[in-house]
Design an enzyme around this catalytic site. Structure first.
Site, mmCIF file in Angstrom:
data_model
loop_
_atom_site.group_PDB
_atom_site.id
_atom_site.type_symbol
_atom_site.label_atom_id
_atom_site.label_comp_id
_atom_site.label_asym_id
_atom_site.label_seq_id
_atom_site.Cartn_x
_atom_site.Cartn_y
_atom_site.Cartn_z
ATOM 1 N N CYS A 62 0.978 -1.365 -0.173
ATOM 2 C CA CYS A 62 -0.027 0.026 -0.026
ATOM 3 C C CYS A 62 0.760 1.286 -0.094
ATOM 4 C CB CYS A 62 -0.762 0.044 1.122
ATOM 5 S SG CYS A 62 -0.044 0.163 2.655
ATOM 6 N N ALA A 65 2.978 1.718 2.861
ATOM 7 C CA ALA A 65 4.402 0.913 2.767
ATOM 8 C C ALA A 65 5.201 1.604 1.861
ATOM 9 C CB ALA A 65 4.052 -0.513 2.212
ATOM 10 N N ARG A 96 13.379 -3.126 5.212
ATOM 11 C CA ARG A 96 14.034 -3.877 4.308
ATOM 12 C C ARG A 96 15.276 -4.387 4.159
ATOM 13 N NH1 ARG A 96 12.650 -2.357 -1.271
ATOM 14 N NH2 ARG A 96 13.517 -0.456 -0.842
ATOM 15 N N HIS A 195 5.688 6.268 -2.839
ATOM 16 C CA HIS A 195 6.860 6.803 -3.320
ATOM 17 C C HIS A 195 6.669 8.382 -3.524
ATOM 18 C CE1 HIS A 195 7.505 2.412 -4.532
ATOM 19 N NE2 HIS A 195 7.852 2.602 -3.407
HETATM 20 S S1 SF4 Z 1 -1.462 -1.506 6.036
HETATM 21 FE FE1 SF4 Z 1 -2.281 0.184 7.000
HETATM 22 S S2 SF4 Z 1 -2.092 1.929 5.778
HETATM 23 FE FE2 SF4 Z 1 -1.707 0.037 4.646
HETATM 24 S S3 SF4 Z 1 -3.791 -0.073 3.658
HETATM 25 FE FE3 SF4 Z 1 -3.492 -1.806 5.628
HETATM 26 S S4 SF4 Z 1 -4.576 -0.424 6.896
HETATM 27 FE FE4 SF4 Z 1 -3.960 1.063 5.199
#
Ligand code: SF4
Length: 482
Positions: A62, A65, A96, A195
């Site tokens: 996502c 991330a 990472r 990014h």
């Molecule tokens: S990891 Fe957290 S920020 Fe990413 S999609 Fe899931 S709930 Fe949303």
């Protein structure tokens, strides 16, 4: 089944694999999976950067991330608060494997997981006050911290907390950059937008805010190298051997000060185009700083890239570059001599992130290996345009491949090695197919640079030629027998 050789055979394989989907999905996925044409023929263009289909197991992450895990997390003297419930931060804890110099918890915070740990009452009443209190507490507990980024998780965007106001107040109160990053995971379709958002936040809050006392004509920045397993250190060594001065590393082993002074560089050299082209183009527009892409995987690309970078400078740099290449050559030859006969003709299937589906191709070829399938998790059209000429005619190219497609292509192409992420690793192992994790180098590295090539070659050899693959059957093969 014999693996395909021609474009027509690859297309037939693609058709067969995708025919398992319902017609609408099949039609959609046909646009994302194509036989390669190095000339980039229109009908071979792979559709990318669109939403994954619901119900399909994608390899993507996502926006949070992409921002926290990739761009902001590796900055070592800055704390990134995972703002929201604890789970998203847990996912990026441990990073990472972005290495950084410094004392953990003193002046290096890269592997720490700091979260505002949202509870029900924070969702109902808002978390602004809690966030302000956390910021004050952080500076008290970690007095050498040089900045804070607030990485918004999904719930923050949903409840509309005003992290801008909290950050502005804290920047003044704490006398350091406190940067709001609105990278909620629901934004965009993959980590790629994260990014971009991260780059924009650095642009708006950090870049160009400080000066350095002494400048030289050879000052450059190293962009888009996250120092995974020490990659940026290996890249930096080459650049310094060329006579250049690296004034900033973005963002592996980087610092807030380096982000703030990067605008003073004479050239930006860019490894991961996908995640950092935004800041490179910003610096070009705002400060007139030129930028160039490079590839430090394997001797062929290293030498090619060194000469390309040297072209931006005078004869002093060009001469030092040639001298460095001459020094590296015996080492490169030795590595090839050691491993090439063990890896010659072995085939590889890749599915990775920002640059590796194309950047590692040359390094495999330096070892006599052949990439027979490749694709990206979150690429855009310009990544594919850069990839087609690097790849052989007719090999399969897949965008945002599903778990099913990865498994089927592995079955049919029978590669000697699969290089992808942790989610694909154990499926591959169960299929008795050697595997290397190509996001974080499977606890190894660096793979960039001169010494990185030796480590890359050793790791590929030990994966491909391990005798263990012949010592067991795939679990489903055993269940058939019983
Ligand atoms: S990891 Fe957290 S920020 Fe990413 S999609 Fe899931 S709930 Fe949303």
């Amino acid at each position: 089944m014999t693996p395909p050789v021609t474009s027509a055979e690859t297309q037939a394989m693609i058709d067969d694999v995708l025919s398992a989907y319902p017609p609408k999905v099949e039609k959609d996925r046909q646009k994302h999976v194509k036989p390669n044409d190095p000339g980039g023929a229109k009908e071979c263009e792979v559709k990318s950067n669109v939403k994954s289909r619901p119900g399909i197991m994608t390899l993507r992450g996502c926006a949070y991330a992409g921002s926290k895990g990739v761009v902001w997390g590796p900055i070592k003297d800055l704390i990134s608060i995972s703002h929201g419930p604890v789970g998203c931060g847990q996912y990026t804890w441990g990073t990472r494997r972005n290495y950084a110099n410094g004392q953990l918890g003193i002046d290096n915070f890269t592997v720490m997981q700091i979260t505002s740990d949202f509870q029900e009452k924070d969702i109902v009443f808002g978390g602004d006050k809690k966030l302000a209190a956390i910021l004050d507490e952080l500076v008290e507990v970690f007095p050498l911290v040089k900045g804070v980024s607030i990485q918004s998780e999904c719930p923050i965007g949903l409840i509309g907390d005003d992290i801008d106001a909290v950050s502005t107040a804290a920047t003044k109160r704490l006398n350091m950059p406190v940067v709001p990053v609105k990278c909620e995971g629901f934004r965009g379709i993959s980590q790629s937008l994260g990014h971009h958002i991260a780059n924009d936040a650095i642009r708006d809050h950090v870049l160009g805010t400080r000066e350095i006392a002494e400048q030289t004509p050879y000052d450059i920045t190293l962009l888009g190298d996250y120092n995974i397993g020490g990659d940026a250190w290996a890249s930096r060594k080459i650049l310094e051997d060329m006579g250049l001065r690296v004034i900033a590393q973005w963002s592996g082993d980087g610092t807030v000060n380096e982000m703030a002074t990067a605008h003073l560089a004479k050239l930006n050299v860019l490894h991961c185009y996908r995640s950092m082209n935004y800041i490179a183009t910003t610096m070009e527009e705002r400060y007139g700083t030129p930028w160039t892409e490079f590839n430090f995987f394997g001797p062929t690309k290293i030498v090619e890239s060194m000469r390309k970078i040297a072209e931006f400078f005078d004869d002093t740099i060009k001469e030092k570059t040639e001298a460095a290449i001459a020094r590296y050559q015996p080492f490169f030859d030795k590595v090839r001599e050691t491993y090439r006969h063990r890896l010659e003709g072995k085939t590889v299937m890749l599915a990775v992130g920002g640059l590796r589906p194309r950047h590692t191709v040359g390094a495999y070829e330096d070892l006599g290996m052949e990439v027979i399938g490749t694709g990206y998790e979150f690429a855009h059209k310009d990544d594919y345009t850069r990839s087609y000429p690097e790849l052989k005619q007719g090999i399969v190219v897949y965008d945002d491949p599903t778990a099913y497609e990865m498994e089927e292509f592995t079955r049919r192409l029978k590669p000697d090695l699969v290089g992808a992420g942790i989610k694909e690793k154990y499926v591959s192992h169960k299929m008795r197919t050697p595997f290397r994790q190509m996001h974080s180098w499977d606890y190894s590295g660096p793979y960039h640079g001169v010494e990185g090539f030796a480590i890359f070659a050793r790791d590929m050899d030990s994966a491909v030629n391990s005798p263990s693959w012949n010592l067991f059957d795939a679990p489903w093969a055993n269940s058939k027998k019983s």
